[in-house]
Write a protein that holds these residues in place. Structure first.
Motif, PDB file in Angstrom:
ATOM      1  N   LEU A 163       0.847  -1.199   0.000  1.00 40.64           N
ATOM      2  CA  LEU A 163       0.000   0.000   0.000  1.00 40.64           C
ATOM      3  C   LEU A 163       0.884   1.251   0.000  1.00 40.64           C
ATOM      4  CD1 LEU A 163      -2.930   1.183   0.427  1.00 40.64           C
ATOM      5  CD2 LEU A 163      -2.425   1.111   2.891  1.00 40.64           C
ATOM      6  N   ARG A 164       0.531   2.214  -0.862  1.00 40.11           N
ATOM      7  CA  ARG A 164       1.258   3.474  -0.873  1.00 40.11           C
ATOM      8  C   ARG A 164       0.349   4.617  -0.416  1.00 40.11           C
ATOM      9  NH1 ARG A 164       3.018   7.116  -5.181  1.00 40.11           N
ATOM     10  NH2 ARG A 164       1.997   8.584  -3.807  1.00 40.11           N
ATOM     11  N   GLY A 165       0.948   5.746  -0.074  1.00 41.54           N
ATOM     12  CA  GLY A 165       0.180   6.933   0.285  1.00 41.54           C
ATOM     13  C   GLY A 165       1.151   7.960   0.847  1.00 41.54           C
ATOM     14  N   LYS A 212       4.248  15.604   1.124  1.00 38.89           N
ATOM     15  CA  LYS A 212       4.106  15.699  -0.327  1.00 38.89           C
ATOM     16  C   LYS A 212       4.995  16.794  -0.929  1.00 38.89           C
ATOM     17  CE  LYS A 212       2.076  13.603  -2.466  1.00 38.89           C
ATOM     18  NZ  LYS A 212       2.499  12.270  -2.981  1.00 38.89           N
ATOM     19  N   PRO A 213       5.798  16.429  -1.898  1.00 38.22           N
ATOM     20  CA  PRO A 213       6.641  17.415  -2.576  1.00 38.22           C
ATOM     21  C   PRO A 213       5.837  18.098  -3.681  1.00 38.22           C
ATOM     22  CG  PRO A 213       7.077  15.226  -3.461  1.00 38.22           C
ATOM     23  CD  PRO A 213       5.972  15.079  -2.452  1.00 38.22           C
ATOM     24  N   ARG A 214       5.043  19.118  -3.343  1.00 38.11           N
ATOM     25  CA  ARG A 214       4.179  19.732  -4.332  1.00 38.11           C
ATOM     26  C   ARG A 214       4.899  20.856  -5.069  1.00 38.11           C
ATOM     27  NH1 ARG A 214      -1.019  18.492  -3.640  1.00 38.11           N
ATOM     28  NH2 ARG A 214      -1.071  18.827  -5.895  1.00 38.11           N
ATOM     29  N   THR A 251       5.960   5.051   1.907  1.00 39.71           N
ATOM     30  CA  THR A 251       5.650   6.475   1.814  1.00 39.71           C
ATOM     31  C   THR A 251       6.933   7.261   1.575  1.00 39.71           C
ATOM     32  OG1 THR A 251       4.223   8.173   2.814  1.00 39.71           O
ATOM     33  CG2 THR A 251       5.947   7.304   4.214  1.00 39.71           C
ATOM     34  N   GLU A 252       6.762   8.474   1.060  1.00 40.44           N
ATOM     35  CA  GLU A 252       7.931   9.299   0.768  1.00 40.44           C
ATOM     36  C   GLU A 252       8.464   9.992   2.011  1.00 40.44           C
ATOM     37  OE1 GLU A 252       7.621  11.914  -2.609  1.00 40.44           O
ATOM     38  OE2 GLU A 252       9.487  12.951  -2.086  1.00 40.44           O
ATOM     39  N   VAL A 253       9.779  10.053   2.106  1.00 42.36           N
ATOM     40  CA  VAL A 253      10.423  10.875   3.137  1.00 42.36           C
ATOM     41  C   VAL A 253      11.176  11.984   2.397  1.00 42.36           C
ATOM     42  CG1 VAL A 253      12.427   9.293   3.319  1.00 42.36           C
ATOM     43  CG2 VAL A 253      11.955  10.932   5.140  1.00 42.36           C
ATOM     44  N   LEU A 262      10.841   3.162   2.595  1.00 40.36           N
ATOM     45  CA  LEU A 262      10.960   4.613   2.458  1.00 40.36           C
ATOM     46  C   LEU A 262      11.100   4.964   0.983  1.00 40.36           C
ATOM     47  CD1 LEU A 262      13.600   5.268   5.279  1.00 40.36           C
ATOM     48  CD2 LEU A 262      11.121   5.575   5.411  1.00 40.36           C
ATOM     49  N   GLN A 263      10.305   5.917   0.542  1.00 41.22           N
ATOM     50  CA  GLN A 263      10.403   6.366  -0.849  1.00 41.22           C
ATOM     51  C   GLN A 263      11.203   7.663  -0.915  1.00 41.22           C
ATOM     52  OE1 GLN A 263       6.675   6.288  -3.003  1.00 41.22           O
ATOM     53  NE2 GLN A 263       7.129   8.201  -4.042  1.00 41.22           N
ATOM     54  N   ILE A 264      12.147   7.699  -1.855  1.00 40.33           N
ATOM     55  CA  ILE A 264      12.836   8.952  -2.168  1.00 40.33           C
ATOM     56  C   ILE A 264      12.229   9.438  -3.470  1.00 40.33           C
ATOM     57  CG2 ILE A 264      15.048  10.042  -2.745  1.00 40.33           C
ATOM     58  CD1 ILE A 264      14.972   9.052   0.134  1.00 40.33           C
ATOM     59  N   GLY A 265      11.637  10.614  -3.447  1.00 44.00           N
ATOM     60  CA  GLY A 265      10.931  11.125  -4.610  1.00 44.00           C
ATOM     61  C   GLY A 265      11.871  11.636  -5.692  1.00 44.00           C
ATOM     62  N   ALA A 266      11.286  11.805  -6.878  1.00 50.28           N
ATOM     63  CA  ALA A 266      12.058  12.249  -8.036  1.00 50.28           C
ATOM     64  C   ALA A 266      12.830  13.536  -7.737  1.00 50.28           C
ATOM     65  CB  ALA A 266      11.109  12.468  -9.207  1.00 50.28           C
ATOM     66  N   ARG A 267      12.166  14.457  -7.034  1.00 55.18           N
ATOM     67  CA  ARG A 267      12.804  15.751  -6.763  1.00 55.18           C
ATOM     68  C   ARG A 267      13.980  15.648  -5.816  1.00 55.18           C
ATOM     69  NH1 ARG A 267       7.701  15.622  -7.440  1.00 55.18           N
ATOM     70  NH2 ARG A 267       6.497  17.181  -8.579  1.00 55.18           N
ATOM     71  N   GLU A 298      11.372   3.850 -12.346  1.00 54.75           N
ATOM     72  CA  GLU A 298      11.237   4.743 -13.496  1.00 54.75           C
ATOM     73  C   GLU A 298       9.847   5.379 -13.416  1.00 54.75           C
ATOM     74  OE1 GLU A 298      12.697   6.141 -16.127  1.00 54.75           O
ATOM     75  OE2 GLU A 298      10.748   6.842 -16.835  1.00 54.75           O
ATOM     76  N   ARG A 299       9.779   6.725 -13.448  1.00 56.36           N
ATOM     77  CA  ARG A 299       8.499   7.425 -13.263  1.00 56.36           C
ATOM     78  C   ARG A 299       8.284   8.521 -14.291  1.00 56.36           C
ATOM     79  NH1 ARG A 299       8.667  12.439 -13.045  1.00 56.36           N
ATOM     80  NH2 ARG A 299       7.424  12.870 -11.192  1.00 56.36           N
ATOM     81  N   GLY A 300       8.970   8.377 -15.425  1.00 53.21           N
ATOM     82  CA  GLY A 300       8.776   9.377 -16.468  1.00 53.21           C
ATOM     83  C   GLY A 300       9.789  10.498 -16.325  1.00 53.21           C
ATOM     84  N   VAL A 314       8.114   0.319 -12.239  1.00 55.12           N
ATOM     85  CA  VAL A 314       7.685   1.445 -13.077  1.00 55.12           C
ATOM     86  C   VAL A 314       6.437   2.077 -12.472  1.00 55.12           C
ATOM     87  CG1 VAL A 314       6.729   2.040 -15.359  1.00 55.12           C
ATOM     88  CG2 VAL A 314       8.739   0.544 -15.191  1.00 55.12           C
ATOM     89  N   ASP A 315       6.384   3.398 -12.516  1.00 56.85           N
ATOM     90  CA  ASP A 315       5.237   4.176 -12.035  1.00 56.85           C
ATOM     91  C   ASP A 315       4.596   4.866 -13.239  1.00 56.85           C
ATOM     92  OD1 ASP A 315       3.590   6.262 -11.190  1.00 56.85           O
ATOM     93  OD2 ASP A 315       5.017   7.090  -9.761  1.00 56.85           O
ATOM     94  N   PRO A 316       3.578   4.228 -13.833  1.00 55.33           N
ATOM     95  CA  PRO A 316       2.947   4.831 -15.009  1.00 55.33           C
ATOM     96  C   PRO A 316       2.043   6.004 -14.651  1.00 55.33           C
ATOM     97  CG  PRO A 316       1.814   2.799 -14.455  1.00 55.33           C
ATOM     98  CD  PRO A 316       2.953   2.939 -13.480  1.00 55.33           C
ATOM     99  N   LEU A 367       4.976  -2.625 -10.406  1.00 56.21           N
ATOM    100  CA  LEU A 367       4.347  -1.384 -10.853  1.00 56.21           C
ATOM    101  C   LEU A 367       3.805  -0.637  -9.655  1.00 56.21           C
ATOM    102  CD1 LEU A 367       2.247  -2.848 -13.794  1.00 56.21           C
ATOM    103  CD2 LEU A 367       4.092  -1.179 -14.056  1.00 56.21           C
ATOM    104  N   MET A 368       4.035   0.670  -9.633  1.00 51.89           N
ATOM    105  CA  MET A 368       3.402   1.493  -8.602  1.00 51.89           C
ATOM    106  C   MET A 368       2.339   2.357  -9.278  1.00 51.89           C
ATOM    107  SD  MET A 368       4.767   3.705  -5.491  1.00 51.89           S
ATOM    108  CE  MET A 368       5.498   5.146  -6.159  1.00 51.89           C
ATOM    109  N   ILE A 369       1.088   2.208  -8.844  1.00 40.40           N
ATOM    110  CA  ILE A 369      -0.033   2.871  -9.510  1.00 40.40           C
ATOM    111  C   ILE A 369      -0.898   3.606  -8.483  1.00 40.40           C
ATOM    112  CG2 ILE A 369      -2.169   2.424 -10.831  1.00 40.40           C
ATOM    113  CD1 ILE A 369      -0.669   0.088 -12.192  1.00 40.40           C
TER     114      ILE A 369
HETATM  115  C1  PEP Z   1       4.809  10.111  -5.498  1.00 41.89           C
HETATM  116  O1  PEP Z   1       5.015   8.945  -5.860  1.00 41.89           O
HETATM  117  O2  PEP Z   1       4.004  10.390  -4.611  1.00 41.89           O
HETATM  118  C2  PEP Z   1       5.553  11.224  -6.116  1.00 41.89           C
HETATM  119  C3  PEP Z   1       5.482  12.459  -5.619  1.00 41.89           C
HETATM  120  O3  PEP Z   1       6.252  10.859  -7.178  1.00 41.89           O
HETATM  121  P1  PEP Z   1       7.516  11.548  -7.889  1.00 41.89           P
HETATM  122  O4  PEP Z   1       8.536  11.782  -6.810  1.00 41.89           O
HETATM  123  O5  PEP Z   1       7.935  10.509  -8.871  1.00 41.89           O
HETATM  124  O6  PEP Z   1       7.008  12.803  -8.517  1.00 41.89           O
END
Ligand code: PEP
Ligand code: MN
Length: 273
Positions: A59-61, A65-67, A97-99, A115-120, A170-172, A203-205, A230-232
Motif C-alpha cells: 500500500l502506498r500513500g 508531499k513534494p508539491r 511512503t515518501e520521506v 521509504l520512498q525517495i521522490g524524483a525531486r 522509473e516514473r517518467g 515502473v510508475d505509469p 508497478l506502482m499505480i
Molecule cells: C509520489 O510517488 O508520490 C511522487 C510524488 O512521485 P515523484 O517523486 O515521482 O514525482
C-alpha cells in the motif's frame, strides 16, 4: 561506468531481492504497489486499502508531499503516517511512503515498511546517505531529468552507506511533448537498468503519464519490458482527490487491470521463457 561499483552487475551478478515486510520485489512474479497519491484522512486511506488488498501487495500513500506549488496540499505529516500504518495493518499489507528530509527519516521509518525517495530528491545526497544508514528498504525514484547513470549513482550512495535493499523506479522524465502526457515514460530504462544493475526495477505509469487513460497500456508495456513491479495511484473518488486525481484509477478499474497484468505475467513466464 567506473564509478558504479556496489550497484553493478559485475559486482553482483545475481538479482537482488528486496524484502518489504513479507513481500519480495525482484523475485518471481511482479509486485503491485497501489494507493492514493496523498493520505487525505483516515477513512480515505482505510477504504482504499481495503479496495486494493488482494490485487496489490504493498500500500502506498504520501504523508509528506513534494508539491510543485507551496499553496497546494502538502500532506498530513505524522498524522498521515499513523493512518497509513493503520490502513496497512488492517489490510495485511506493508506500506511505503515518501520521506522528504533527513530530519524526518527516523520518524517515517518507525511507521512504514519502505521509504520512498521522490524524483525531486533523487540527488539529495545527504538524504540518500541517511536512508542508507538505516535498515528499511528504499524505493528510489528517478529524477525528472536524471540520466540512467545519475540514478544508479544515487542508488550507489545508499548502498555505500550500508543499505543494499534498494528498488529503482522509473516514473517518467521531463519532456518537450507534454500536451498529452505529463512526462515521457522511459520504458527503455527498464532493460537498460536490468542489464547494468542487480537491483530490482519498478515502473510508475501514474506520474509517468499524468492520465488514468494511459495507465493500462503503459503498465502492460512496463511488464513486457521486464519490470519487477508497478506502482499505480488509486483513489475511490479521483474527482475529489487533493492531489493527482486525473492520473488516479478507481479501485474497480485497478482490480480489472491487475487481473490482465497477472495474465500477461503468466503468459510471459510460461510461453516466452
Ligand atoms: C509520489 O510517488 O508520490 C511522487 C510524488 O512521485 P515523484 O517523486 O515521482 O514525482
Ligand atoms: Mn502523486
Amino acid at each position: 561506468m567506473e564509478s558504479l561499483h556496489l550497484v553493478s552487475r559485475e559486482h553482483q551478478p545475481q538479482d537482488t531481492v528486496v524484502e518489504v515486510g513479507n513481500v519480495q520485489i525482484g523475485g518471481g512474479s511482479p509486485v503491485f504497489i497501489a494507493g492514493p497519491c496523498s493520505v487525505e484522512d483516515r477513512e480515505q486511506i482505510m477504504k482504499i486499502a481495503q479496495a486494493v488488498k488482494g490485487s496489490a501487495q504493498i500500500l502506498r500513500g504520501g504523508a509528506y508531499k513534494p508539491r510543485t506549488s507551496p499553496y497546494s496540499f502538502q500532506g498530513l505529516g505524522e498524522e498521515g503516517l499513523r493512518y497509513l500504518q493503520e490502513a496497512g495493518r488492517a489490510a495485511g499489507m506493508p506500506v511505503v511512503t515518501e520521506v522528504m528530509s533527513e530530519a524526518e527519516v527516523e520518524l517515517v521509518a518507525e511507521y512504514v515498511d519502505m521509504l520512498q525517495i521522490g524524483a525531486r530528491n533523487m540527488q539529495n545526497y545527504a538524504l540518500l546517505r541517511k536512508v542508507g544508514a538505516q535498515r528499511k528498504p528504499v524505493l528510489l525514484k528517478r529524477g525528472v531529468a536524471a540520466t540512467i547513470e545519475e540514478l544508479l549513482l544515487a542508488a550507489e550512495y545508499i548502498l555505500a552507506a550500508g543499505n543494499s535493499q534498494v528498488v529503482l523506479c522509473e516514473r517518467g522524465i521531463r519532456t518537450f511533448s507534454h500536451t498529452y502526457a505529463r512526462n515521457t515514460l522511459d520504458i527503455s530504462a527498464v532493460p537498460i537498468l536490468k542489464h547494468l544493475t542487480h537491483l530490482p526495477v519498478v515502473v510508475d505509469p501514474s506520474h509517468g503519464s499524468g492520465d488514468w487513460n494511459l495507465i493500462e497500456p503503459l503498465s502492460m508495456a512496463a511488464l513486457a519490458a521486464g519490470a519487477h513491479g508497478l506502482m499505480i495511484e488509486v483513489h475511490s473518488d479521483p474527482e475529489l482527490a487533493l492531489s493527482d486525481g486525473p492520473q488516479s484509477l478507481k479501485p474497480e478499474k485497478y482490480r480489472a487491470l491487475v487481473r490482465k497484468l497477472d495474465r500477461l505475467a503468466t503468459f510471459m513466464e510460461e510461453e516466452l521463457k
